[in-house]
Scaffold this motif. Structure first.
Motif, PDB file in Angstrom:
ATOM      1  N   VAL A  32      -1.159   1.654   7.578  1.00 31.00           N
ATOM      2  CA  VAL A  32      -0.504   2.352   6.470  1.00 31.00           C
ATOM      3  C   VAL A  32      -0.260   3.814   6.830  1.00 31.00           C
ATOM      4  O   VAL A  32       0.840   4.340   6.611  1.00 31.00           O
ATOM      5  CB  VAL A  32      -1.340   2.236   5.165  1.00 31.00           C
ATOM      6  CG1 VAL A  32      -0.772   3.137   4.075  1.00 31.00           C
ATOM      7  CG2 VAL A  32      -1.383   0.793   4.695  1.00 31.00           C
ATOM      8  N   LEU A  33      -1.282   4.476   7.386  1.00 36.05           N
ATOM      9  CA  LEU A  33      -1.113   5.879   7.788  1.00 36.05           C
ATOM     10  C   LEU A  33       0.001   6.030   8.817  1.00 36.05           C
ATOM     11  O   LEU A  33       0.783   6.977   8.773  1.00 36.05           O
ATOM     12  CB  LEU A  33      -2.415   6.436   8.368  1.00 36.05           C
ATOM     13  CG  LEU A  33      -3.533   6.743   7.399  1.00 36.05           C
ATOM     14  CD1 LEU A  33      -4.784   7.188   8.169  1.00 36.05           C
ATOM     15  CD2 LEU A  33      -3.127   7.802   6.396  1.00 36.05           C
ATOM     16  N   ARG A  62       0.837  -1.212   0.000  1.00 37.51           N
ATOM     17  CA  ARG A  62       0.000   0.000   0.000  1.00 37.51           C
ATOM     18  C   ARG A  62       0.869   1.257   0.000  1.00 37.51           C
ATOM     19  O   ARG A  62       0.565   2.224  -0.687  1.00 37.51           O
ATOM     20  CB  ARG A  62      -0.934   0.022   1.198  1.00 37.51           C
ATOM     21  CG  ARG A  62      -1.928  -1.091   1.238  1.00 37.51           C
ATOM     22  CD  ARG A  62      -2.975  -0.930   0.175  1.00 37.51           C
ATOM     23  NE  ARG A  62      -4.005  -1.921   0.397  1.00 37.51           N
ATOM     24  CZ  ARG A  62      -4.624  -2.552  -0.568  1.00 37.51           C
ATOM     25  NH1 ARG A  62      -4.346  -2.288  -1.822  1.00 37.51           N
ATOM     26  NH2 ARG A  62      -5.538  -3.440  -0.293  1.00 37.51           N
ATOM     27  N   LEU A  63       1.943   1.245   0.764  1.00 34.31           N
ATOM     28  CA  LEU A  63       2.835   2.410   0.796  1.00 34.31           C
ATOM     29  C   LEU A  63       3.448   2.660  -0.578  1.00 34.31           C
ATOM     30  O   LEU A  63       3.521   3.810  -1.023  1.00 34.31           O
ATOM     31  CB  LEU A  63       3.950   2.212   1.821  1.00 34.31           C
ATOM     32  CG  LEU A  63       3.574   2.390   3.276  1.00 34.31           C
ATOM     33  CD1 LEU A  63       4.717   1.932   4.176  1.00 34.31           C
ATOM     34  CD2 LEU A  63       3.187   3.819   3.574  1.00 34.31           C
ATOM     35  N   LYS A  64       3.871   1.602  -1.234  1.00 32.91           N
ATOM     36  CA  LYS A  64       4.462   1.760  -2.568  1.00 32.91           C
ATOM     37  C   LYS A  64       3.448   2.375  -3.532  1.00 32.91           C
ATOM     38  O   LYS A  64       3.800   3.230  -4.348  1.00 32.91           O
ATOM     39  CB  LYS A  64       4.985   0.429  -3.073  1.00 32.91           C
ATOM     40  CG  LYS A  64       6.274   0.020  -2.378  1.00 32.91           C
ATOM     41  CD  LYS A  64       6.875  -1.214  -2.990  1.00 32.91           C
ATOM     42  CE  LYS A  64       8.131  -1.710  -2.330  1.00 32.91           C
ATOM     43  NZ  LYS A  64       8.750  -0.980  -1.304  1.00 32.91           N
ATOM     44  N   GLY A  81      11.820  11.291   6.647  1.00 30.43           N
ATOM     45  CA  GLY A  81      12.213  11.686   5.299  1.00 30.43           C
ATOM     46  C   GLY A  81      12.680  10.520   4.447  1.00 30.43           C
ATOM     47  O   GLY A  81      13.428  10.690   3.492  1.00 30.43           O
ATOM     48  N   ASP A  82      12.230   9.314   4.779  1.00 24.11           N
ATOM     49  CA  ASP A  82      12.682   8.096   4.107  1.00 24.11           C
ATOM     50  C   ASP A  82      11.464   7.218   3.831  1.00 24.11           C
ATOM     51  O   ASP A  82      10.830   6.720   4.767  1.00 24.11           O
ATOM     52  CB  ASP A  82      13.684   7.381   5.013  1.00 24.11           C
ATOM     53  CG  ASP A  82      14.204   6.075   4.459  1.00 24.11           C
ATOM     54  OD1 ASP A  82      13.662   5.561   3.463  1.00 24.11           O
ATOM     55  OD2 ASP A  82      15.170   5.547   5.055  1.00 24.11           O
ATOM     56  N   HIS A  83      11.121   7.007   2.553  1.00 21.67           N
ATOM     57  CA  HIS A  83       9.928   6.241   2.181  1.00 21.67           C
ATOM     58  C   HIS A  83       9.970   4.780   2.602  1.00 21.67           C
ATOM     59  O   HIS A  83       8.933   4.112   2.583  1.00 21.67           O
ATOM     60  CB  HIS A  83       9.699   6.311   0.678  1.00 21.67           C
ATOM     61  CG  HIS A  83       9.138   7.618   0.225  1.00 21.67           C
ATOM     62  ND1 HIS A  83       8.818   7.867  -1.075  1.00 21.67           N
ATOM     63  CD2 HIS A  83       8.835   8.755   0.891  1.00 21.67           C
ATOM     64  CE1 HIS A  83       8.345   9.083  -1.197  1.00 21.67           C
ATOM     65  NE2 HIS A  83       8.366   9.648  -0.004  1.00 21.67           N
ATOM     66  N   LYS A  94      -0.029   7.288  -7.671  1.00 23.43           N
ATOM     67  CA  LYS A  94      -1.188   6.843  -8.439  1.00 23.43           C
ATOM     68  C   LYS A  94      -2.445   7.317  -7.718  1.00 23.43           C
ATOM     69  O   LYS A  94      -2.523   7.258  -6.493  1.00 23.43           O
ATOM     70  CB  LYS A  94      -1.202   5.323  -8.564  1.00 23.43           C
ATOM     71  CG  LYS A  94      -0.034   4.810  -9.383  1.00 23.43           C
ATOM     72  CD  LYS A  94      -0.047   3.322  -9.460  1.00 23.43           C
ATOM     73  CE  LYS A  94       1.166   2.842 -10.243  1.00 23.43           C
ATOM     74  NZ  LYS A  94       1.285   1.422 -10.289  1.00 23.43           N
ATOM     75  N   THR A  95      -3.407   7.752  -8.478  1.00 24.73           N
ATOM     76  CA  THR A  95      -4.642   8.216  -7.856  1.00 24.73           C
ATOM     77  C   THR A  95      -5.518   7.047  -7.453  1.00 24.73           C
ATOM     78  O   THR A  95      -6.374   7.185  -6.605  1.00 24.73           O
ATOM     79  CB  THR A  95      -5.422   9.139  -8.813  1.00 24.73           C
ATOM     80  OG1 THR A  95      -5.654   8.444 -10.041  1.00 24.73           O
ATOM     81  CG2 THR A  95      -4.659  10.414  -9.077  1.00 24.73           C
ATOM     82  N   GLU A  96      -5.311   5.897  -8.065  1.00 25.91           N
ATOM     83  CA  GLU A  96      -6.077   4.713  -7.730  1.00 25.91           C
ATOM     84  C   GLU A  96      -5.118   3.567  -7.458  1.00 25.91           C
ATOM     85  O   GLU A  96      -3.981   3.576  -7.896  1.00 25.91           O
ATOM     86  CB  GLU A  96      -6.988   4.309  -8.886  1.00 25.91           C
ATOM     87  CG  GLU A  96      -8.048   5.329  -9.227  1.00 25.91           C
ATOM     88  CD  GLU A  96      -8.892   4.869 -10.410  1.00 25.91           C
ATOM     89  OE1 GLU A  96      -8.931   3.666 -10.704  1.00 25.91           O
ATOM     90  OE2 GLU A  96      -9.509   5.742 -11.035  1.00 25.91           O
ATOM     91  N   THR A  97      -5.622   2.571  -6.753  1.00 27.11           N
ATOM     92  CA  THR A  97      -4.822   1.377  -6.525  1.00 27.11           C
ATOM     93  C   THR A  97      -4.668   0.648  -7.856  1.00 27.11           C
ATOM     94  O   THR A  97      -5.616   0.506  -8.618  1.00 27.11           O
ATOM     95  CB  THR A  97      -5.523   0.451  -5.506  1.00 27.11           C
ATOM     96  OG1 THR A  97      -5.724   1.187  -4.305  1.00 27.11           O
ATOM     97  CG2 THR A  97      -4.712  -0.777  -5.224  1.00 27.11           C
ATOM     98  N   ASP A  98      -3.476   0.193  -8.125  1.00 21.85           N
ATOM     99  CA  ASP A  98      -3.190  -0.574  -9.331  1.00 21.85           C
ATOM    100  C   ASP A  98      -4.051  -1.841  -9.301  1.00 21.85           C
ATOM    101  O   ASP A  98      -3.948  -2.636  -8.368  1.00 21.85           O
ATOM    102  CB  ASP A  98      -1.699  -0.910  -9.355  1.00 21.85           C
ATOM    103  CG  ASP A  98      -1.278  -1.724 -10.562  1.00 21.85           C
ATOM    104  OD1 ASP A  98      -2.106  -1.958 -11.454  1.00 21.85           O
ATOM    105  OD2 ASP A  98      -0.096  -2.107 -10.595  1.00 21.85           O
TER     106      ASP A  98
END
Length: 181
Positions: A148-149, A25-27, A159-161, A33-37
């Protein structure tokens, strides 16, 4: 005085599976992306379908364990900055939940906030939630979204994804090394 919600009494669950779902989900969030792949969503749905009833319980427990671990990291980070984790993190996360009405219906926000607060004060979110009965279907997506939040909040602070995922992966690796040696 020991609490029945003390983490030492809590099931750990399948942290690896929970982390995989959260990281996925984070990726998607970071890929802008505006929507989930749809392909990625299908993969996650297929994975969830293979779990079965006990596997789903393990995944739920694993998600609660992740929430606990993330909140403990945040609590230490807040203490180092003379901040209160509840004031600093929970209020920001609840405000974000309120801006996401499709994911967080108003009636589930208090439960998700309770999970965060329980974990923030050192209680097991799994055991805290269990005292109110089994998880409901309406709480499944909000539970995942809360984790996820929380991970994204940690990533933004650092500062690290990949920080939140790496935090858990390294903790699990250290735990495996301790168990072996």
């Amino acid at each position: 005085m020991s609490s029945p919600c003390d983490p030492k009494y809590a099931p750990v669950g399948d942290i690896g599976a929970a982390l995989m779902m959260i990281d996925s989900r984070l990726k998607a969030v970071y890929d802008s992306k505006t929507e989930t792949d749809p392909e990625q969503q299908q993969m996650v749905d297929q994975f969830a379908a293979t779990l079965g009833p006990t596997g789903l319980d393990e995944l739920l427990d694993g998600t609660g364990t992740l929430i606990y671990m993330f909140m403990q990291w945040l609590r230490k980070a807040c203490e180092d900055a003379d901040e209160d984790v509840i004031e600093y993190s929970v209020s920001a996360l609840v405000a974000t939940m309120r801006m996401m009405p499709k994911t967080f219906r108003p009636e589930v926000i208090p439960t998700m906030a309770g999970l965060l607060i329980a974990a923030g004060i050192g209680l097991s979110p799994n055991l805290w939630r269990a005292q109110y009965g089994p998880w409901t279907d309406a709480e499944m997506n909000p539970l995942e979204a809360t984790a996820v939040l929380l991970a994204e909040h940690i990533n933004r602070i650092t500062g690290d994804h990949d920080f939140a995922t790496r935090l858990i992966t390294e903790a699990l690796s250290r735990s495996d090394q301790t168990d072996e040696g």
